[in-house]
Design a protein around this motif. Structure first.
Motif, PDB file in Angstrom:
ATOM      1  N   MET A   1       0.831  -1.212   0.000  1.00  0.00           N
ATOM      2  CA  MET A   1       0.000   0.000   0.000  1.00  0.00           C
ATOM      3  C   MET A   1       0.868   1.265   0.000  1.00  0.00           C
ATOM      4  SD  MET A   1      -3.261   0.715   2.291  1.00  0.00           S
ATOM      5  CE  MET A   1      -4.273   2.163   2.095  1.00  0.00           C
ATOM      6  N   ARG A   2       1.921   1.245   0.793  1.00  0.00           N
ATOM      7  CA  ARG A   2       2.775   2.439   0.861  1.00  0.00           C
ATOM      8  C   ARG A   2       3.375   2.740  -0.505  1.00  0.00           C
ATOM      9  NH1 ARG A   2       3.088  -0.150   5.602  1.00  0.00           N
ATOM     10  NH2 ARG A   2       2.649   1.118   7.444  1.00  0.00           N
ATOM     11  N   GLU A   3       3.803   1.698  -1.193  1.00  0.00           N
ATOM     12  CA  GLU A   3       4.432   1.881  -2.506  1.00  0.00           C
ATOM     13  C   GLU A   3       3.394   2.366  -3.531  1.00  0.00           C
ATOM     14  OE1 GLU A   3       4.832  -0.688  -0.513  1.00  0.00           O
ATOM     15  OE2 GLU A   3       6.983  -0.913  -0.201  1.00  0.00           O
ATOM     16  N   HIS A   4       2.250   1.665  -3.569  1.00  0.00           N
ATOM     17  CA  HIS A   4       1.237   2.027  -4.570  1.00  0.00           C
ATOM     18  C   HIS A   4       0.692   3.433  -4.301  1.00  0.00           C
ATOM     19  CE1 HIS A   4       0.377  -1.846  -6.841  1.00  0.00           C
ATOM     20  NE2 HIS A   4       1.333  -2.167  -5.994  1.00  0.00           N
ATOM     21  N   MET A   5       0.497   3.762  -3.019  1.00  0.00           N
ATOM     22  CA  MET A   5      -0.060   5.081  -2.705  1.00  0.00           C
ATOM     23  C   MET A   5       0.951   6.196  -2.914  1.00  0.00           C
ATOM     24  SD  MET A   5      -3.113   4.815  -2.414  1.00  0.00           S
ATOM     25  CE  MET A   5      -3.412   6.570  -2.157  1.00  0.00           C
ATOM     26  N   ALA A   6       2.232   5.914  -2.631  1.00  0.00           N
ATOM     27  CA  ALA A   6       3.262   6.944  -2.855  1.00  0.00           C
ATOM     28  C   ALA A   6       3.279   7.311  -4.333  1.00  0.00           C
ATOM     29  CB  ALA A   6       4.629   6.414  -2.420  1.00  0.00           C
TER      30      ALA A   6
ATOM     31  N   ALA B   1       0.835   6.721  -6.486  1.00  0.00           N
ATOM     32  CA  ALA B   1      -0.468   7.275  -6.870  1.00  0.00           C
ATOM     33  C   ALA B   1      -0.494   8.780  -6.599  1.00  0.00           C
ATOM     34  CB  ALA B   1      -1.598   6.566  -6.125  1.00  0.00           C
ATOM     35  N   TRP B   2       0.111   9.214  -5.476  1.00  0.00           N
ATOM     36  CA  TRP B   2       0.114  10.655  -5.185  1.00  0.00           C
ATOM     37  C   TRP B   2       0.936  11.416  -6.223  1.00  0.00           C
ATOM     38  CZ3 TRP B   2      -2.566  14.332  -3.510  1.00  0.00           C
ATOM     39  CH2 TRP B   2      -2.008  15.591  -3.266  1.00  0.00           C
ATOM     40  N   ILE B   3       2.103  10.870  -6.542  1.00  0.00           N
ATOM     41  CA  ILE B   3       2.943  11.519  -7.561  1.00  0.00           C
ATOM     42  C   ILE B   3       2.164  11.628  -8.877  1.00  0.00           C
ATOM     43  CG2 ILE B   3       5.021  11.173  -8.994  1.00  0.00           C
ATOM     44  CD1 ILE B   3       6.402  10.040  -6.492  1.00  0.00           C
ATOM     45  N   LEU B   4       1.446  10.563  -9.201  1.00  0.00           N
ATOM     46  CA  LEU B   4       0.702  10.570 -10.468  1.00  0.00           C
ATOM     47  C   LEU B   4      -0.549  11.445 -10.395  1.00  0.00           C
ATOM     48  CD1 LEU B   4       1.101   6.824 -11.544  1.00  0.00           C
ATOM     49  CD2 LEU B   4       2.370   8.808 -12.392  1.00  0.00           C
ATOM     50  N   GLU B   5      -1.151  11.544  -9.215  1.00  0.00           N
ATOM     51  CA  GLU B   5      -2.288  12.475  -9.076  1.00  0.00           C
ATOM     52  C   GLU B   5      -1.822  13.897  -9.357  1.00  0.00           C
ATOM     53  OE1 GLU B   5      -4.803  12.364  -5.603  1.00  0.00           O
ATOM     54  OE2 GLU B   5      -5.012  10.197  -5.746  1.00  0.00           O
ATOM     55  N   CYS B   6      -0.589  14.163  -8.956  1.00  0.00           N
ATOM     56  CA  CYS B   6      -0.043  15.496  -9.191  1.00  0.00           C
ATOM     57  C   CYS B   6       0.490  15.637 -10.619  1.00  0.00           C
ATOM     58  CB  CYS B   6       1.051  15.810  -8.166  1.00  0.00           C
ATOM     59  SG  CYS B   6       0.399  15.844  -6.492  1.00  0.00           S
ATOM     60  N   THR B   7       0.382  14.581 -11.395  1.00  0.00           N
ATOM     61  CA  THR B   7       0.775  14.618 -12.809  1.00  0.00           C
ATOM     62  C   THR B   7      -0.483  14.660 -13.682  1.00  0.00           C
ATOM     63  OG1 THR B   7       2.628  13.191 -12.181  1.00  0.00           O
ATOM     64  CG2 THR B   7       2.213  13.387 -14.540  1.00  0.00           C
ATOM     65  N   CYS B   8      -1.585  14.237 -13.107  1.00  0.00           N
ATOM     66  CA  CYS B   8      -2.857  14.102 -13.838  1.00  0.00           C
ATOM     67  C   CYS B   8      -3.686  15.377 -13.676  1.00  0.00           C
ATOM     68  CB  CYS B   8      -3.612  12.908 -13.225  1.00  0.00           C
ATOM     69  SG  CYS B   8      -5.141  12.477 -14.045  1.00  0.00           S
TER      70      CYS B   8
ATOM     71  N   LEU C   1      -4.793   5.440  -9.365  1.00  0.00           N
ATOM     72  CA  LEU C   1      -4.217   4.332  -8.589  1.00  0.00           C
ATOM     73  C   LEU C   1      -3.910   3.160  -9.530  1.00  0.00           C
ATOM     74  CD1 LEU C   1      -3.469   2.892  -5.937  1.00  0.00           C
ATOM     75  CD2 LEU C   1      -5.884   2.301  -5.654  1.00  0.00           C
ATOM     76  N   MET C   2      -4.803   2.940 -10.486  1.00  0.00           N
ATOM     77  CA  MET C   2      -4.565   1.858 -11.453  1.00  0.00           C
ATOM     78  C   MET C   2      -3.313   2.173 -12.285  1.00  0.00           C
ATOM     79  SD  MET C   2      -7.292   0.302 -14.170  1.00  0.00           S
ATOM     80  CE  MET C   2      -6.726  -0.499 -15.669  1.00  0.00           C
ATOM     81  N   ALA C   3      -3.129   3.436 -12.628  1.00  0.00           N
ATOM     82  CA  ALA C   3      -1.905   3.826 -13.363  1.00  0.00           C
ATOM     83  C   ALA C   3      -0.685   3.536 -12.497  1.00  0.00           C
ATOM     84  CB  ALA C   3      -1.977   5.301 -13.741  1.00  0.00           C
ATOM     85  N   ALA C   4      -0.809   3.817 -11.191  1.00  0.00           N
ATOM     86  CA  ALA C   4       0.315   3.546 -10.276  1.00  0.00           C
ATOM     87  C   ALA C   4       0.587   2.041 -10.210  1.00  0.00           C
ATOM     88  CB  ALA C   4       0.001   4.105  -8.887  1.00  0.00           C
ATOM     89  N   ASP C   5      -0.488   1.234 -10.149  1.00  0.00           N
ATOM     90  CA  ASP C   5      -0.313  -0.229 -10.129  1.00  0.00           C
ATOM     91  C   ASP C   5       0.517  -0.657 -11.351  1.00  0.00           C
ATOM     92  OD1 ASP C   5      -2.223  -0.155  -8.090  1.00  0.00           O
ATOM     93  OD2 ASP C   5      -3.874  -0.788  -9.381  1.00  0.00           O
ATOM     94  N   ILE C   6       0.140  -0.103 -12.481  1.00  0.00           N
ATOM     95  CA  ILE C   6       0.772  -0.508 -13.748  1.00  0.00           C
ATOM     96  C   ILE C   6       2.217  -0.012 -13.814  1.00  0.00           C
ATOM     97  CG2 ILE C   6       0.683  -0.152 -16.266  1.00  0.00           C
ATOM     98  CD1 ILE C   6      -2.425   0.131 -15.933  1.00  0.00           C
ATOM     99  N   LEU C   7       2.413   1.283 -13.525  1.00  0.00           N
ATOM    100  CA  LEU C   7       3.736   1.885 -13.736  1.00  0.00           C
ATOM    101  C   LEU C   7       4.747   1.451 -12.679  1.00  0.00           C
ATOM    102  CD1 LEU C   7       2.780   5.511 -14.884  1.00  0.00           C
ATOM    103  CD2 LEU C   7       2.993   3.427 -16.237  1.00  0.00           C
ATOM    104  N   LEU C   8       4.277   1.231 -11.463  1.00  0.00           N
ATOM    105  CA  LEU C   8       5.189   0.846 -10.379  1.00  0.00           C
ATOM    106  C   LEU C   8       5.973  -0.411 -10.739  1.00  0.00           C
ATOM    107  CD1 LEU C   8       6.112   1.239  -7.388  1.00  0.00           C
ATOM    108  CD2 LEU C   8       4.230  -0.269  -6.735  1.00  0.00           C
TER     109      LEU C   8
END
Ligand code: AQP
Length: 321
Positions: A80-85, A87-94, A125-132
């Protein structure tokens, strides 16, 4: 070329999940592919914590029992920590406009302001799942294409604005697996989140329950066993299921079946034979909490190790360390 596939514990795994996806994950995966129980995606509407915990264990047990390689399997919230970290970076990219345009958000929110914010942001979050995980290929159905497109946009934008770190993923059509329809309403697919106990065969159903569901399966009044999906969707569904269980074709399995009763019986027995070993092993795992916990831990450790460097680099490039 890493492929990533997930299953959401929005309900218990069913025959459609098994014949359409899980069985293929178990038999046709490449060593670098990853599979995960996407439990963080099962909470975008009000949910029961206890039920989510239980369904996550069920899903994991079914995947392991079906033979999905343990070292390629993890539970999303264990990272969760990895996916959410990310996801936040990507939220700030989206952009807000990009998130708001997602068709699934529009359909599910129907303009209501009281929907959870997670419903808007889960594609990120799905983008984070994929890109991570450095995913190159995401096997998805039509309905998820737009989300993979968003992941591509975010990967490119981040790579351009901050530095090259993400693989730009590609949506690929899943290898043709069986499309299983509800036994009680063959006009729609078998589904875990729609309440349709009679029409949905669960992987953990007892053999007699499976037989009963098939006995009551909807057919039609023609009394003619032929493979005509448009005109006789119920009969075609039973033939598709029978064929999928026997690794055959509807045209082949239809031979020798003279009545709807025979067809229902044959399909039920094929399903019982197919699911029984999976069910038995899954129940064993659910009983032996220690073994399942260990599998879960090892899968998470492995996935974390594989993604660590990419996440650290993204955190660095974003200026956070
Ligand atoms: N009826 C089906 N026939 C064939 N394949 C199916 N899948 C789902 N239903 C069928 C495949 O199972 C994988 C994991 O599914 P998911 O968790 O992503 O859920 P889903 O596709 O949204 O469908 P469900 O299981 O019915 O869940 P709900 O009700 O929550 O939508 C996927 O590869 C999917 O194609």
């Amino acid at each position: 070329m890493i492929k990533l596939s997930g299953i959401t514990p929005s309900g218990t795994a069913h025959l459609g999940n098994y014949l359409g996806a899980i069985r293929r994950w178990a038999t046709r995966s490449e060593p670098e592919d990853l599979y995960f129980v996407s439990n963080m995606h099962a909470m975008t509407t009000k949910h029961s914590a206890e039920e989510l915990r239980l369904l996550t264990s069920h899903q994991l047990a079914v995947l392991v029992a079906a033979g999905v390689p343990k070292e390629q399997l993890f539970v999303q919230s264990d990272l969760m920590r990895e996916h959410m970290a990310l996801a936040w970076i990507l939220e700030c990219t989206c952009t807000f406009g990009e998130a708001r345009r997602m068709i699934q958000f529009k359909e599910k929110s129907q303009g209501s302001a009281s929907v959870r914010l997670g419903l808007l942001t889960y594609p990120v979050l799905m983008a984070a799942d994929i890109l991570l995980h450095g995913t190159a290929r995401v096997p998805v159905g039509e309905d998820q294409n737009q989300h993979v497109e968003l992941a591509r946009t975010l990967a490119r934008r981040f790579n351009t604005d901050y530095g090259e770190v993400f693989v730009v993923p590609e949506a690929v059509l899943p290898e043709a697996g069986a499309r299983v329809r509800s036994l009680s309403d063959p006009s729609r697919k078998m589904s875990k989140s729609i309440s349709d106990d009679g029409g949905t065969v669960y992987v953990l159903d007892e053999p007699d329950v499976i037989r009963r569901k098939f006995r009551r399966a909807m057919t039609d009044s023609r009394n003619e066993v032929r493979y005509a999906p448009d005109e006789q969707p119920g009969v075609a569904n039973l033939l598709d299921i029978l064929a999928a269980c026997q690794d055959s074709t509807p045209e082949h399995v239809i031979q020798g079946i003279g009545s709807y009763r025979d067809l229902k019986e044959a399909a039920a027995e094929a399903v019982v034979t197919t699911l029984s070993p999976v069910r038995e092993r899954a129940l064993e795992l659910l009983e032996d909490k220690v073994e399942l916990a260990q599998i879960r831990q090892e899968g998470a450790d492995h996935a974390r190790k594989r993604s660590e460097e990419r996440l650290n680099q993204a955190i660095f490039l974003a200026g956070l360390v």
